[in-house]
Scaffold this motif. Structure first.
Motif, PDB file in Angstrom:
ATOM      1  N   ALA A 619     -36.729  41.024 -82.050  1.00 32.33           N
ATOM      2  CA  ALA A 619     -36.877  40.347 -80.760  1.00 32.33           C
ATOM      3  C   ALA A 619     -35.864  39.231 -80.581  1.00 32.33           C
ATOM      4  O   ALA A 619     -35.745  38.657 -79.502  1.00 32.33           O
ATOM      5  CB  ALA A 619     -38.290  39.781 -80.640  1.00 32.33           C
ATOM      6  N   GLY A 620     -35.143  38.918 -81.638  1.00 38.79           N
ATOM      7  CA  GLY A 620     -34.068  37.934 -81.503  1.00 38.79           C
ATOM      8  C   GLY A 620     -34.495  36.491 -81.616  1.00 38.79           C
ATOM      9  O   GLY A 620     -33.932  35.633 -80.950  1.00 38.79           O
ATOM     10  N   CYS A 621     -35.484  36.200 -82.485  1.00 37.19           N
ATOM     11  CA  CYS A 621     -35.918  34.805 -82.611  1.00 37.19           C
ATOM     12  C   CYS A 621     -35.035  34.023 -83.564  1.00 37.19           C
ATOM     13  O   CYS A 621     -34.858  32.819 -83.426  1.00 37.19           O
ATOM     14  CB  CYS A 621     -37.359  34.730 -83.078  1.00 37.19           C
ATOM     15  N   GLY A 622     -34.507  34.689 -84.579  1.00 39.50           N
ATOM     16  CA  GLY A 622     -33.622  34.015 -85.524  1.00 39.50           C
ATOM     17  C   GLY A 622     -34.327  33.296 -86.644  1.00 39.50           C
ATOM     18  O   GLY A 622     -33.725  32.490 -87.351  1.00 39.50           O
ATOM     19  N   ILE A 623     -35.623  33.588 -86.843  1.00 40.78           N
ATOM     20  CA  ILE A 623     -36.332  32.946 -87.956  1.00 40.78           C
ATOM     21  C   ILE A 623     -35.719  33.392 -89.284  1.00 40.78           C
ATOM     22  O   ILE A 623     -35.522  32.588 -90.194  1.00 40.78           O
ATOM     23  CB  ILE A 623     -37.837  33.296 -87.890  1.00 40.78           C
TER      24      ILE A 623
ATOM     25  N   GLY B  47     -37.888  28.074 -84.589  1.00 43.15           N
ATOM     26  CA  GLY B  47     -37.767  28.654 -85.919  1.00 43.15           C
ATOM     27  C   GLY B  47     -36.330  29.002 -86.283  1.00 43.15           C
ATOM     28  O   GLY B  47     -36.013  29.248 -87.439  1.00 43.15           O
ATOM     29  N   ARG B  48     -35.459  29.039 -85.285  1.00 42.51           N
ATOM     30  CA  ARG B  48     -34.048  29.309 -85.549  1.00 42.51           C
ATOM     31  C   ARG B  48     -33.350  28.056 -86.085  1.00 42.51           C
ATOM     32  O   ARG B  48     -32.249  28.134 -86.625  1.00 42.51           O
ATOM     33  CB  ARG B  48     -33.365  29.782 -84.236  1.00 42.51           C
ATOM     34  N   TYR B  77     -42.232  34.019 -79.934  1.00 39.53           N
ATOM     35  CA  TYR B  77     -42.037  34.966 -81.040  1.00 39.53           C
ATOM     36  C   TYR B  77     -43.203  34.889 -82.015  1.00 39.53           C
ATOM     37  O   TYR B  77     -43.034  35.068 -83.211  1.00 39.53           O
ATOM     38  CB  TYR B  77     -40.722  34.660 -81.742  1.00 39.53           C
TER      39      TYR B  77
END
Lengths: 653, 143
Positions: A619-623, B47-48, B77
């Protein structure tokens, strides 16, 4: 690298508090910027043309537009640069309106802030890489949550458009709040008479699969491919056998169950069918009132059921459905009377809520449509309506207007006069909000033709005096206090979000406001979309609204679903995580943190285990990006280098 | 330093796209006046935000760093802000060991509808940073 910077005046919105000429001058001095100009309205067609021409003329390979929020026009300008032959991700937007010109008061500081915001965008743009979207297949089925009028409309429109619809309704019957109403304003049409046919259509439509008395347990997936778990709550009656004959209800000895459909106006039986027109017309047992469940012995309904449908052992059942889009039409709630202690807080039987009065007026209600007051079943002659009972009251946390109470009070005053010609209605109001078509005429009719006395002012106290209820309030037009001895008091209780609205929002990953109503994507231009693609809103779950508005939103949401389903594939967003397999050490940390399960292990030909991102699931959150200890996994368009370029643009210079 | 000396300090904000960036937009649309010090970097999710971004900003010249995401349980997310909360809480405790006053770093949650709240967050944090004064004063004087 040749960056072009386009600074928008936005009329006076930006140019009023930002010196745009100076900003353009400063932009020209930034490293990598080949061209900078200002334009009155960059988003206008000539404004976009200018960008396209400049790209060709100045051989630009990156474009920065300094204007409004990217949430507003990023897509517009991405398309513009794409038309001029650039990859759409070579575009960056600097927000110098919402975050700058509109919030800062000092022109010098604003101008400097705008310059810096552009510098940040230029540095980001210089790091941008070309990204290309791929396409994925979609499942053309739709889930509608809520079987009120908005949800039913959405379900019917989708089904008529050829989609398979899964309709989930929490209560035992579709119909929602509208099914409880007696008449509708401003036509005084019978509510169930116009809703009934729709309910029948829903049950008979071959494309609609109705789950009544069911709730959403879990939602997984993304637009085009959702997996839904639905909890079918135990009814203790086998609906495949139940014919809705009502023999069980007749014989049920537990006669003091709470009647959810009638809002407790009169007690119900522990086994019940909510109302005569219920769809599906099947009985269910409320276990907390049933003797079989409380005392462990009774079994009367099982004995009398002619088809043997009763099953006390029934358990909740979880079913799974796959859909491609979701329409949320979960409706609204009403505040409890105990939130209103000055109006008795629910202690006085003759102070009731508007929806309870609606049930009393209704021919299929507990009083068969005869107006009787709850305390002694006498016919009330003096009826007081109190509008804004809770609404527009910051002190109890409801600062908003509940939208339709003014209108239903007028309707109830008219109906009261119809039922009891020698009655007198009084209406306490703050303002009469009758903005719809034919609405103002309707409230006037209530006063002029039906003699309802409208008193502008609030009620301070309601207390009993003998058999009467004394309503003490102010008349702010006359500047006096008023005391009315009423037989019955009807409170237009405030509309709230449903108690479980927040929980559902969390399952759907959509936002809600401080009052629990769901937030639309844009208040003016995207009223039924949410920020989660594939999830749409309809009806009062987004904010209090009347029937025509709910129906309109139901159809609008259906149109949105039909439009995304008019294609066989959807474009996936390329702003997703990608793994550099040369750097990945296979620690699997990203796999553990990904909320979507989008990362899997992959074995390379040399035997090394590395992470692999499933493109359609990410989904592209980047966690994962900030979890990765070696920077091997990078969220495209928001890579470490891109974000650090922005940090450095701000801090190092 | 390119900020307006004497009037502003350098404050960097990392805002998640779905809630806080939208909240800042809402504040703008509602014309909620704010101090101008803050510069906003948009990220998809709180969170990024790698805690090292915050450290990098502070060591490279920022006087304060603000991170804002969706309210817990309201993440676009689903869990991103929980990861953010853990990481940033750790970071807050780590900063004094790097010689950085932990008050120069703040993380919070602002939803897309909370324009007024965003204004307060910006105003309060800017005020707090101004009370602390510039972080890199010494270097500036020698320059």
């Amino acid at each position: 690298m040749r960056v072009g910077v386009f600074i928008c005046h936005c009329g006076n919105n930006i140019a009023g508090t930002v010196d745009v000429a100076k900003v353009a001058e400063a932009a020209r001095m930034m490293p990598g910027v080949a061209f900078a100009t200002t334009y009155m309205y960059t988003c206008s067609e000539p404004g976009q043309e200018e960008i396209k021409e400049a790209i060709k003329r100045e051989k630009l390979d990156r474009v920065v537009v300094a204007a409004c929020s990217p949430r507003m026009h990023e897509l517009t300008f991405r398309r513009t640069v794409e038309k001029a032959g650039l990859n759409r991700y070579f575009f960056e937007m600097a927000n110098i309106r919402e975050h700058c010109s509109w919030v800062g008061e000092d022109k010098e500081l604003n101008t400097n802030k705008a310059i810096e915001t552009i510098k940040l965008a230029v540095e980001k743009a210089k790091q941008n890489k070309s990204l290309v979207a791929s396409r994925f297949k979609i499942n053309k089925r739709v889930l509608v949550i809520g079987g009120g009028v908005a949800g039913m409309q959405a379900a019917l429109d989708c089904a008529d458009g050829g989609l398979d619809v899964v309709l989930v309704e929490k209560s035992p019957s579709v119909g929602g709040m509208m099914a409880r109403l007696d008449k509708t304003f401003p036509t005084v049409d019978c509510s169930i008479c116009i809703l009934g046919p729709k309910m029948v259509d829903v049950s008979q439509h071959e494309k609609i699969n109705l789950y009544a008395y069911s709730e959403i347990e879990e939602i997984k997936g993304y637009v085009g491919n959702y997996q839904i778990k639905i909890r079918k709550k135990a009814t203790y009656v086998d609906w495949s056998k139940c014919t809705g004959c009502g023999a069980c209800i007749e014989k049920c000895p537990s006669r003091k169950a709470y009647d959810y459909f009638n809002f407790g106006v009169a007690p119900a039986r522990a086994i019940n069918i909510p109302f005569p027109q219920a769809i599906p017309k099947k009985a269910k047992i409320d276990a907390q009132f049933c003797r079989q469940f409380i005392k462990g012995k009774c079994g009367v309904c099982a004995k009398f059921c002619p088809v043997g449908a009763i099953n006390y052992e029934m358990q909740d059942e979880i079913v799974t459905e796959d859909v491609g889009a979701i329409i949320v039409a979960s409706g609204y709630g009403l505040i409890d009377l105990d939130k209103l202690p000055e109006y008795g807080g629910g202690r006085y039987p003759d102070v009731i809520s508007g929806i309870q009065y609606e049930r009393i007026l209704n021919a299929s209600g507990p009083t068969s449509g005869h107006i009787e007051r709850p305390s002694d079943q006498a016919e009330p002659k003096t009826i007081v309506f109190v509008s804004c009972a809770g609404s527009r009251d910051k002190s109890i946390g409801i600062p908003y207007c509940s939208n339709f109470c003014c209108m239903y009070i007028a309707k109830q005053a008219i109906l009261t006069k119809d039922h009891i010609p020698d009655s007198q209605s009084y209406v306490f109001y703050m303002d009469i909000r009758a903005t719809g078509k034919g609405y103002d005429e309707f409230t006037r009719r209530a006063q002029e033709e039906y003699g309802a006395k409208y008193i502008r002012g609030r009620v301070s106290r309601i207390y009993p005096k003998g058999k009467k209820m004394v309503v003490k309030g102010a008349d702010t037009l006359l500047g006096t206090t008023v005391e009315i001895e009423a037989d019955l008091v009807v409170l237009a209780t405030a509309v709230t979000a449903t108690p479980d609205a927040r929980m559902l929002a969390e399952k759907l990953h959509i936002s809600y406001d401080q009052n629990g109503f769901y937030v639309e994507s844009h208040p003016k231009l995207r009223p039924v979309e949410t920020n989660t693609s594939g999830v749409f809103l309809a009806g009062a779950c987004q904010g209090p609204k009347d029937i025509p508005a709910s129906v309109g939103q139901g159809s609008a949401a259906a149109a949105k679903v039909l439009s995304i389903f008019s294609k066989d594939t959807l474009e996936s967003d390329p702003q997703i995580a990608r793994v550099n397999t040369n750097v990945c050490v296979g620690c699997r940390k990203c796999i553990g943190t990904c909320p979507f399960g989008a990362i899997e292990e992959q074995q390379l030909r040399d035997g090394r285990i590395v992470a692999n991102v499933i493109e359609t699931v990410c989904a592209g959150c980047g966690i994962c990006n900030s979890t990765c200890p070696c920077g091997a996994i990078q969220l495209q368009h928001f890579t470490d280098n891109q974000l650090l370029a922005e940090v450095n643009a701000l801090c190092l210079t | 330093m390119s900020y307006v000396a004497g009037k502003e300090l350098r404050i960097v904000g990392f805002l998640c796209n779905w809630c806080s960036y939208g909240g800042a937009d809402t504040a703008g649309v509602g014309r909620f006046k704010q101090p101008t010090d803050l510069r906003i970097i948009r990220v998809p999710c709180s969170g990024r935000v790698n805690p090292l971004f915050v450290v990098k900003a502070l060591l490279n010249g920022a006087d304060g760093v603000l991170v804002s995401g969706c309210h817990p349980r309201d993440c676009h997310y689903s869990d991103g802000n929980f990861y953010a909360r853990r990481r940033l809480e750790m970071l807050k405790r780590l900063l004094p060991f790097l010689g950085i006053d932990e008050r120069r770093f703040h993380y919070t949650w602002v939803s897309a509808s909370e324009g007024a709240r965003w204004k307060n967050v910006v105003t309060d944090f800017t005020k707090a940073i101004h009370e602390l004064g510039p972080f890199h004063q010494k270097e500036e004087k020698t320059e």
